[in-house]
Design an enzyme around this catalytic site. Structure first.
Site, mmCIF file in Angstrom:
data_model
loop_
_atom_site.group_PDB
_atom_site.id
_atom_site.type_symbol
_atom_site.label_atom_id
_atom_site.label_comp_id
_atom_site.label_asym_id
_atom_site.label_seq_id
_atom_site.Cartn_x
_atom_site.Cartn_y
_atom_site.Cartn_z
ATOM 1 N N LYS A 140 -19.008 8.257 19.395
ATOM 2 C CA LYS A 140 -18.896 7.620 18.086
ATOM 3 C C LYS A 140 -19.751 6.355 18.001
ATOM 4 O O LYS A 140 -20.520 6.161 17.060
ATOM 5 C CB LYS A 140 -17.420 7.291 17.793
ATOM 6 C CG LYS A 140 -17.182 6.485 16.555
ATOM 7 C CD LYS A 140 -17.580 7.222 15.288
ATOM 8 C CE LYS A 140 -17.543 6.293 14.089
ATOM 9 N NZ LYS A 140 -17.959 6.929 12.856
ATOM 10 N N LYS A 164 -20.183 -3.799 12.519
ATOM 11 C CA LYS A 164 -19.238 -4.124 13.602
ATOM 12 C C LYS A 164 -19.416 -3.175 14.795
ATOM 13 O O LYS A 164 -19.219 -3.574 15.938
ATOM 14 C CB LYS A 164 -17.800 -4.129 13.088
ATOM 15 C CG LYS A 164 -17.215 -2.744 12.884
ATOM 16 C CD LYS A 164 -15.717 -2.725 13.052
ATOM 17 C CE LYS A 164 -15.133 -1.410 12.595
ATOM 18 N NZ LYS A 164 -15.231 -0.311 13.539
ATOM 19 N N ARG A 187 -17.948 9.876 5.971
ATOM 20 C CA ARG A 187 -18.681 8.816 5.280
ATOM 21 C C ARG A 187 -17.950 8.500 3.988
ATOM 22 O O ARG A 187 -17.610 9.427 3.231
ATOM 23 C CB ARG A 187 -20.094 9.296 4.919
ATOM 24 C CG ARG A 187 -20.957 9.621 6.109
ATOM 25 C CD ARG A 187 -22.095 10.532 5.715
ATOM 26 N NE ARG A 187 -21.607 11.800 5.162
ATOM 27 C CZ ARG A 187 -22.375 12.712 4.578
ATOM 28 N NH1 ARG A 187 -23.660 12.496 4.438
ATOM 29 N NH2 ARG A 187 -21.857 13.835 4.112
ATOM 30 N N GLU A 188 -17.691 7.227 3.738
ATOM 31 C CA GLU A 188 -17.067 6.880 2.462
ATOM 32 C C GLU A 188 -17.982 7.358 1.343
ATOM 33 O O GLU A 188 -19.204 7.311 1.467
ATOM 34 C CB GLU A 188 -16.860 5.367 2.375
ATOM 35 C CG GLU A 188 -15.765 4.902 3.308
ATOM 36 C CD GLU A 188 -15.612 3.386 3.353
ATOM 37 O OE1 GLU A 188 -15.995 2.705 2.396
ATOM 38 O OE2 GLU A 188 -15.110 2.891 4.372
ATOM 39 N N LYS A 228 -22.062 0.721 -0.605
ATOM 40 C CA LYS A 228 -22.914 1.839 -0.995
ATOM 41 C C LYS A 228 -22.239 2.540 -2.178
ATOM 42 O O LYS A 228 -21.069 2.252 -2.492
ATOM 43 C CB LYS A 228 -23.123 2.819 0.165
ATOM 44 C CG LYS A 228 -21.865 3.536 0.593
ATOM 45 C CD LYS A 228 -22.229 4.629 1.572
ATOM 46 C CE LYS A 228 -21.018 5.358 2.081
ATOM 47 N NZ LYS A 228 -21.313 6.441 2.973
ATOM 48 N N ALA A 239 -35.575 3.118 2.855
ATOM 49 C CA ALA A 239 -35.705 1.669 3.069
ATOM 50 C C ALA A 239 -34.885 0.940 2.013
ATOM 51 O O ALA A 239 -34.704 1.446 0.904
ATOM 52 C CB ALA A 239 -37.167 1.268 2.969
ATOM 53 N N PHE A 253 -16.006 10.793 11.838
ATOM 54 C CA PHE A 253 -17.398 10.638 11.400
ATOM 55 C C PHE A 253 -17.549 10.681 9.882
ATOM 56 O O PHE A 253 -18.663 10.779 9.381
ATOM 57 C CB PHE A 253 -18.266 11.742 12.033
ATOM 58 C CG PHE A 253 -18.308 11.674 13.535
ATOM 59 C CD1 PHE A 253 -19.170 10.788 14.175
ATOM 60 C CD2 PHE A 253 -17.488 12.469 14.314
ATOM 61 C CE1 PHE A 253 -19.208 10.711 15.566
ATOM 62 C CE2 PHE A 253 -17.519 12.403 15.705
ATOM 63 C CZ PHE A 253 -18.381 11.520 16.330
ATOM 64 N N LYS A 259 0.838 -1.210 0.000
ATOM 65 C CA LYS A 259 0.000 0.000 0.000
ATOM 66 C C LYS A 259 0.869 1.255 0.000
ATOM 67 O O LYS A 259 0.625 2.205 -0.741
ATOM 68 C CB LYS A 259 -0.902 -0.036 1.251
ATOM 69 C CG LYS A 259 -1.949 1.038 1.283
ATOM 70 C CD LYS A 259 -2.853 0.903 2.498
ATOM 71 C CE LYS A 259 -4.061 0.045 2.230
ATOM 72 N NZ LYS A 259 -5.061 0.070 3.297
ATOM 73 N N CYS A 285 -18.410 -0.238 9.035
ATOM 74 C CA CYS A 285 -18.647 0.403 10.335
ATOM 75 C C CYS A 285 -19.910 -0.061 11.052
ATOM 76 O O CYS A 285 -19.821 -0.605 12.154
ATOM 77 C CB CYS A 285 -18.680 1.919 10.158
ATOM 78 S SG CYS A 285 -17.063 2.591 9.737
HETATM 79 P P1 NAD Z 1 -8.788 0.254 6.749
HETATM 80 O O1 NAD Z 1 -8.794 -1.216 6.910
HETATM 81 O O2 NAD Z 1 -9.155 0.845 5.434
HETATM 82 O O3 NAD Z 1 -7.362 0.850 7.149
HETATM 83 C C1 NAD Z 1 -6.640 0.428 8.257
HETATM 84 C C2 NAD Z 1 -5.171 0.455 7.883
HETATM 85 O O4 NAD Z 1 -4.393 0.225 9.042
HETATM 86 C C3 NAD Z 1 -4.769 -0.611 6.865
HETATM 87 O O5 NAD Z 1 -4.158 0.004 5.746
HETATM 88 C C4 NAD Z 1 -3.785 -1.490 7.626
HETATM 89 O O6 NAD Z 1 -2.749 -2.011 6.812
HETATM 90 C C5 NAD Z 1 -3.258 -0.516 8.648
HETATM 91 N N1 NAD Z 1 -2.644 -1.119 9.841
HETATM 92 C C6 NAD Z 1 -3.131 -2.112 10.610
HETATM 93 N N2 NAD Z 1 -2.275 -2.365 11.627
HETATM 94 C C7 NAD Z 1 -1.250 -1.513 11.507
HETATM 95 C C8 NAD Z 1 -0.062 -1.282 12.249
HETATM 96 N N3 NAD Z 1 0.221 -1.999 13.350
HETATM 97 N N4 NAD Z 1 0.779 -0.333 11.823
HETATM 98 C C9 NAD Z 1 0.517 0.389 10.731
HETATM 99 N N5 NAD Z 1 -0.601 0.230 9.991
HETATM 100 C C10 NAD Z 1 -1.483 -0.713 10.373
HETATM 101 O O7 NAD Z 1 -9.751 0.802 7.891
HETATM 102 P P2 NAD Z 1 -10.624 2.148 7.860
HETATM 103 O O8 NAD Z 1 -11.892 1.905 7.126
HETATM 104 O O9 NAD Z 1 -9.775 3.295 7.501
HETATM 105 O O10 NAD Z 1 -11.014 2.264 9.406
HETATM 106 C C11 NAD Z 1 -10.059 2.596 10.391
HETATM 107 C C12 NAD Z 1 -10.791 2.891 11.683
HETATM 108 O O11 NAD Z 1 -11.641 4.035 11.497
HETATM 109 C C13 NAD Z 1 -11.703 1.771 12.158
HETATM 110 O O12 NAD Z 1 -11.700 1.745 13.553
HETATM 111 C C14 NAD Z 1 -13.073 2.196 11.651
HETATM 112 O O13 NAD Z 1 -14.117 1.668 12.415
HETATM 113 C C15 NAD Z 1 -12.980 3.705 11.811
HETATM 114 N N6 NAD Z 1 -13.845 4.462 10.914
HETATM 115 C C16 NAD Z 1 -13.987 4.084 9.614
HETATM 116 C C17 NAD Z 1 -14.780 4.839 8.765
HETATM 117 C C18 NAD Z 1 -14.966 4.424 7.330
HETATM 118 O O14 NAD Z 1 -15.875 4.951 6.693
HETATM 119 N N7 NAD Z 1 -14.154 3.544 6.790
HETATM 120 C C19 NAD Z 1 -15.427 5.988 9.238
HETATM 121 C C20 NAD Z 1 -15.231 6.366 10.565
HETATM 122 C C21 NAD Z 1 -14.444 5.587 11.401
#
Ligand code: NAD
Length: 443
Positions: free
Chosen positions: A208, A267, A154-155, A324, A256, A152, A35, A264
Site C-alpha cells: 500500500k 501523509k 479512490r475518493e 480533487k 500536470a 486502494f 456521525k 493519503c
Molecule cells: P476518516 O478520517 O474519514 O475516517 C476515520 C474514522 O475513524 C472517523 O470517522 C473517526 O471518527 C473514526 N475513529 C477514529 N478512532 C476511532 C476509534 N477508536 N473507534 C472508532 N472509530 C474511530 O479516514 P479515511 O479517509 O476513511 O481513512 C481511514 C484509513 O484508510 C487511513 O489509514 C487512510 O490512510 C486509509 N485510506 C484512505 C483512503 C481514502 O481515500 N480516504 C483510501 C485508502 C486508504
C-alpha cells in the site's frame, strides 16, 4: 458472514456498505457519536457518488447497522476491520494512536477468537505492534490473528473501485485468517474477476505505501516535466500524451497540475520517507517528490502574484476546495494552501465548490462563498482553478469574460485550453503550457 468495521469514514463506510451489498451482516462502529447519529438517520457524513442509495438499501435490508460501541462491535463478528485514520503525526510519522486504541479496546472485550484486519494504511510491520498490544490488553486467554488488507479505493470513484478493484491484497500469517478473508471477498472476486493476492502481512502493508508513493512520484515527475515545458516552449499535454501511450508508462497520473493533495498521498509519502530513515535507507527519491509537489503550489502562487502585482484589495475567485473532483474531502487540498496565503496578503476571497463548502468552512470559518462558478468569478480580479470540477470545465467562458473585473485565469488543473482562453480574450496561465496574453489595446 458477520463483519465489524471500526472507523466509519471515507474507507470504513464505503467498505461496510460494499460488504453488506455482497451479503455480509455488517456493523460499522465509530466513536464519533454525531456521525453515527447522522448515519442512523440515513444522512451521509461524506459526499461520495452512489453511497447514499447503497447505504439506504442495505440498512433497509437489515444487513448494515451503525454503533458507537466497540464492545458491541467486538461481540458482533469474528472478523473486525480497522479503518480508522492514520493522520500525519510527529515528524512525518503516521499517528498510530487511533489504530492502537482500537487494538486495545478490542482486546479488552474479546471472549473468543477474533481476526483483526488492518484496512487503515499503516507502515510495514504495524501488525507486530498490534499483536503486542493485543497480547498486553487481552483479559482472557483467547486466540487471535492479525491480517493486513490495504484499501486502494479512490475518493470520487470509491463505490466503483470497491466492487471492481484492480486487485485485492491480503496479508496473512495463518490458514484460519486466510480462509476467512477469502470467504469475505469471494463474491467480489467472482463478480469482478480481479486478482486476489495473498502474501505475508508485512508485504501487504508495504504494498500500500509503495503504491501511493509510486503514484505521488508519477505526479511529481510530470509536474517536473511541466516546468521544463514552461522553460522551453514545449507543451505538457502533448508530451504527456506521447509518454502515456508507452504501455510501460501508461496514461494515468500524468496530468500536470497544482500537485497532489488529499488525505493519503502527502501523509503516506511522509510516512514512507520516515520509515526509510528509521530503517537506515533514506528514500531521497521521495524527498524530491515532496519538494516538487510543494514547489508546484508556490510556482502557481507566484504566477498569480505576478499578474496582480499587489494582492491587497484584489478579489480572487477560488474555484474548487476539495482536493480533487468527486469528493468533499478537503484534507491537504490545494485551497488550504492558497487561502491562508492570499488572506495574509489581504486579498478578498470568493470561494466556490459544489460539495466541499461545509468541510472547508470548518477549516476556515467566515469566508465568502458563491453558489455557482459564474457568481464566484463575478467582479473578480483573477480566478484560480484548483479542482477540475465538471461545472468549471464546462463553464461559459464568454459569460466569465463579461463577469470578471479583470479577465485573468490561473488554472492549476489545465481544465481550459490555451486556444479557447485566447479566443475569449483572457490572460491565462496554466501548468506546462504557454501562457496566453491578450493583445495590448493600441495606445
Ligand atoms: P476518516 O478520517 O474519514 O475516517 C476515520 C474514522 O475513524 C472517523 O470517522 C473517526 O471518527 C473514526 N475513529 C477514529 N478512532 C476511532 C476509534 N477508536 N473507534 C472508532 N472509530 C474511530 O479516514 P479515511 O479517509 O476513511 O481513512 C481511514 C484509513 O484508510 C487511513 O489509514 C487512510 O490512510 C486509509 N485510506 C484512505 C483512503 C481514502 O481515500 N480516504 C483510501 C485508502 C486508504
Amino acid at each position: 458472514m458477520k463483519l465489524t468495521i471500526v472507523g466509519t469514514g471515507y474507507v470504513g463506510l464505503v467498505t461496510g456498505a460494499t460488504f453488506a451489498e455482497i451479503g455480509h451482516q455488517v456493523l460499522c462502529v465509530d466513536n464519533d457519536a454525531a456521525k453515527i447519529e447522522k448515519l442512523r438517520r440515513l444522512e451521509m457524513p461524506i459526499y461520495e457518488d452512489g453511497l447514499d442509495p447503497l447505504v439506504r438499501r442495505n440498512v433497509a435490508a437489515g444487513r448494515l447497522a451503525f454503533s458507537t460501541s466497540i464492545a458491541e462491535g467486538t461481540a458482533h463478528a469474528e472478523v473486525i476491520f480497522i479503518a480508522v485514520g492514520t493522520p500525519p503525526g510527529y515528524r512525518g510519522e503516521p499517528n498510530m494512536s487511533y489504530v492502537e486504541r482500537v487494538g486495545r479496546e478490542v482486546a479488552e472485550h474479546m471472549t473468543s477468537y477474533r481476526l483483526l484486519v488492518e484496512k487503515s494504511t499503516v507502515i510495514v510491520n504495524t501488525n507486530e505492534q498490534l499483536r503486542r498490544t493485543l497480547n498486553k490488553y487481552l483479559k482472557q486467554d483467547v486466540p487471535f490473528d492479525i491480517a493486513s488488507n490495504p484499501e486502494f479505493l479512490r475518493e470520487g470513484t470509491a463505490i466503483q473501485d470497491a466492487f471492481h478493484p484492480d486487485r485485492i491484497v491480503v496479508g496473512v500469517e495463518s490458514e484460519r485468517s486466510a480462509a476467512l478473508l477469502r470467504e469475505i471477498y469471494a463474491p467480489i472476486v467472482e463478480r469482478s474477476g480481479c486478482p486476489y493476492l495473498q502474501m505475508n502481512t508485512a508485504s501487504a502493508e508495504l504494498t500500500k505505501h509503495a503504491a501511493n508513493s509510486f503514484l505521488a512520484m508519477k505526479i511529481s515527475f510530470i509536474n517536473a516535466v511541466s516546468r521544463i515545458c514552461e522553460l522551453t516552449g514545449a507543451d505538457i499535454d502533448q508530451v504527456a500524451h506521447g509518454l502515456g501511450l508507452d504501455r510501460r508508462i501508461g496514461p494515468h497520473f500524468l496530468q500536470a497540475g497544482v500537485g497532489y493533495g488529499g488525505s493519503c498521498f502527502p501523509k503516506d509519502v511522509d510516512a514512507f520517507v520516515r520509515m526509510g530513515e528509521e530503517l537506515g535507507y533514506p528514500l531521497d527519491l521521495l524527498k524530491e517528490v515532496q519538494k516538487i509537489n510543494a514547489a508546484q503550489r508556490e510556482h502557481l502562487m507566484r504566477k498569480l502574484q505576478q499578474e496582480l502585482w499587489v494582492l491587497e484589495e484584489k478579489t480572487v475567485a477560488i474555484l474548487g476546495l476539495a482536493f480533487k473532483a468527486g469528493t468533499d474531502d478537503v484534507r491537504e487540498s490545494p485551497a488550504l494552501y492558497f487561502v491562508p496565503r492570499l488572506l495574509e496578503r489581504k486579498a478578498r476571497l470568493r470561494l466556490w465548490d459544489p460539495v466541499a463548502r461545509e468541510k472547508f468552512d470548518l477549516a476556515h470559518p467566515g469566508l465568502s462563498y458563491a453558489e455557482t462558478p459564474l457568481e464566484c468569478v463575478r467582479g473578480a480580479d483573477a480566478a484560480l482553478v484548483l479542482t477540475d470540477w465538471p461545472a468549471v470545465r464546462t463553464a461559459n467562458l464568454a459569460e466569465w469574460r463579461r463577469a470578471m473585473r479583470c479577465p485573468i485565469v490561473i488554472d492549476g488543473r489545465n481544465v481550459f485550453s490555451p486556444a479557447q482562453m485566447a479566443e475569449h480574450g483572457f490572460t491565462y496561465h496554466s501548468v506546462g503550457r504557454r501562457p496566453v496574453a491578450p493583445p495590448r489595446p493600441p495606445l
